[in-house]
Design a protein around this motif. Sequence first.
Motif, short mmCIF file in Angstrom:
data_model
loop_
_atom_site.label_atom_id
_atom_site.label_comp_id
_atom_site.label_asym_id
_atom_site.label_seq_id
_atom_site.Cartn_x
_atom_site.Cartn_y
_atom_site.Cartn_z
N GLY B 163 0.79 -1.23 0.00
CA GLY B 163 0.00 0.00 0.00
C GLY B 163 0.82 1.27 0.00
O GLY B 163 0.26 2.36 0.09
N SER B 169 0.94 7.14 -1.21
CA SER B 169 0.73 7.15 0.24
C SER B 169 0.39 8.55 0.74
O SER B 169 -0.15 8.71 1.83
N PRO B 173 -3.93 8.63 1.48
CA PRO B 173 -3.37 8.16 2.76
C PRO B 173 -4.23 7.11 3.47
O PRO B 173 -3.69 6.16 4.03
N SER B 174 -5.52 7.27 3.40
CA SER B 174 -6.37 6.35 4.15
C SER B 174 -6.41 4.97 3.47
O SER B 174 -6.36 3.93 4.14
N THR B 175 -6.49 4.97 2.13
CA THR B 175 -6.48 3.71 1.39
C THR B 175 -5.13 3.01 1.61
O THR B 175 -5.07 1.80 1.85
N SER B 176 -4.07 3.81 1.53
CA SER B 176 -2.73 3.28 1.73
C SER B 176 -2.60 2.63 3.12
O SER B 176 -2.05 1.54 3.27
N LYS B 177 -3.17 3.31 4.09
CA LYS B 177 -3.13 2.78 5.45
C LYS B 177 -3.91 1.46 5.54
O LYS B 177 -3.44 0.48 6.12
N ILE B 179 -4.57 -0.76 3.31
CA ILE B 179 -3.84 -1.86 2.67
C ILE B 179 -2.65 -2.26 3.54
O ILE B 179 -2.36 -3.45 3.73
#
Lengths: 444, 231, 158
Positions: B163, B169, B173-177, B179
């Motif tokens: 992610g 990132s 940021p939230s999607t990255s977190k 994942i």
Amino acid sequence: MRSDFDKRAERLPLKVVDSVRTASANKVQGRFQAIASVFAEYDSARRQAAATKEYVLDNLADLLVELEASCLKNGVQVHWAEDAEQANRLILGIVSRAAPSALVVKGKSMATEEIGLNERLIQEGHQVVETDLGEFVVQLDDDVPSHIVTPIIHKDRTDVKRTFESHGLSPRSDEPEELAAVARARLREEFRRADVGISGVNFAVASSGRLVIVENEGNNRLSTTAPRVHIAVMGLEKVLPCDTDLALFLRLLAASSTGQRLTVYTHLVCGPRRPDEPDGPEEVHLVLLDNGRSKILNGALREILKCLRCGACLNVCPVYRQASGHTYRHTYSGPLGAVLAPGLDGVHSHGALAFASTLCGACQEVCPVDIPIPELLLKIRAEVGATPAAPWPVWAWFAQRSARWRMALKALPMVEPLARPWTEHREWPEPSGVDFRRWWDQRP
Amino acid sequence: MRVQLALTCLVDGLRGSTGVSMVRVLEHVGCEVVFDKRQTCCGQPAFNAGDWTSSGRVASAFVDCFDRDLPIVVPSGSCAAMMREGFRMLGLGAGLRVFELAQFLMNEVGVEKWRPVSRSRMVVLHSGCHGRMLGSMDSLERLLALVPNLTVVTPETSEQCCGFGGTFSMSHPSTSKGIGIEKLYRLKATGASEVVSTDWGCLLHLEGLARREGIGLKFNHVADVLAEAFE
Amino acid sequence: MPGPRLAQAQVADHWALFRERLSEVGGEVADFSAVADCPGLFWIQEGLKGFWPGLDLAADPWEAMTGVCRADMAVAETGSVLFASGPDQPRLLSLLPPRHVVLLDPKQIEPNLEAALARLDRRNWAIVTGPSRTADIEGILVRGVHGPRELIVVPFPV
């Protein structure tokens, strides 16, 4: 700057993320097993399929003209639609001629989702019923599919039961078996009474005019057999040269999409009912839909037109799994959608989707026709440009000279406040305390 | 064999110790390491962010620091992929011979054994996704399997990205977190307490998340693990 | 439409693989005699009715519980049976009744999809690979959504 995509994804209920993640992971596993058992030499099968698709794109206009001629010979009426509006008007004309307020049953078709056909038919006084189980639930919910193959991947059994109950259907339990039985019973009457059946097309063979439709439930075949009129809607790029190309593509599609050796039903439509036949539609219409495809063909995203719509890239995509399909706000979601949506509608309306990717490359790895999706996403990004744009020229000024760059790196801890999106969820890294360049200079 | 070290920004700025490990490891396998101090960044951040003009400026300055005839070894799969695929798309650097460290050791040097590392332990691997583009997804696993006192495990759904995705990132940021947290649970579930990868990008992202969430895992670069053998 | 004449051993091989693959997709093989034991009303293809003179036929095809017809071809590799539309082969027969009994001459089994597709003529063909199914809800496999829940293949002539 934080994207709207990310804000939408963050609002998803945890339950949806869980549903999508679990179902996707199972589909990845199913695909893996199917490919291992179906293909002795998967890589060469994939290369061959990609080469055939390349040939199709190189000769698209000729193949379509050949397809039209073959269809006409088979008694299929062929219509060309440049855009969604023209396609809808054409289809509306056929439906209205069939019956003034017609009952239309539909098999699953992404092309008709793309042009918003249902809304249009309903506006004009026709009744439209989606008959694929997932699409049926989507329609009852007044929702849109969240996956091109599995429309209700974001829902679980209790959601489906609730939907049914709020529409006067009374399943005795939330067992998938019971829910499917309720849908079956309900939709039987519609199939029987329907005036028109509308389907998509998975492959159309130029030399024979065969329209190939694959599915597992049987609703597509019912939709295209029971009513008097069958309308097949097909994106231009679905044409294949010969019948002999079909075996490879049918295998790749089934294995990649649902982990099967072959889908349960493969219909090879070769024309309307003959005078001596007991059933089948009296009219078969093929609508050839452009809607932005010829523009894609002549541009940088051309390779996305090889797509078979198997959905394997969605299943394996970490971003799709976290964000689900609705977050993309387009008929096509996942890695495929992140390329196709800006391709069809222009980078200025959906170009932001190309940034919703970690560029991990899992999509290309599972793609049965080896579409270089990460590369296409990067090309879209370059066309859209960076947002915000300002930092990058500044960054480049520093990074072009090592002395400036050293200064910038030393200042890294000070830029921490600029990294808010990072530090909101993560601790800022602590330096190791070793300066490599100094060590290099000082070593004996 | 003479090899050129491409340091990468993260090692240059935050993880100098990994640069030292790279040199030690490469010298141990008989390489003479060349390091051109003019080098900065390969241009990947702006390239992925969509500013190919800025990226191209930085990338061409970077390319000028390297000799086309000598292999380039990089402590990052993602930077190595940029130098191959990204440079090709930018119309630069065709013909550069670029390798991520594990890939270089396994496929180019043909390493067959390694000395024990300082401490016997179990490590869990995170294979950076860019190995896909380099055609080297399994070299990290094969390499660490050579270390006699390491037990190497891989997590479930190891094909899934962590992610990070560089600028992703920051923009997501939230999607990255989300994942990343999923990845951390998979890594943790193996029972190992140390994660080893080829990329500080993935590792700093995962480490930052783990520290914030209180997930007890340590993160280490493959070069640093291998260099323990010479302490 | 007869294919090229096959050696006995080849026919047996194709049948064995067909049978294995059919069962993988949830179809079954049964004896000729099993047909008469199926409950409910029947829809039987013209030309086959004489084999079971005593069975109750559905006046309305939509009410039939069991459909009986001949396969026009089959594919060993995939366990598929193929039907070509024609005067005595209603398309709905293989679709409406919840139980579908297919009489298959083992000599009509092609080894793989390529061979079957090469034999297709200009009729409308359906390749049927197992009973109707869906996995739309939680990925759980359910048989018999809109098409038949049971697909029974009977070797014929025996």
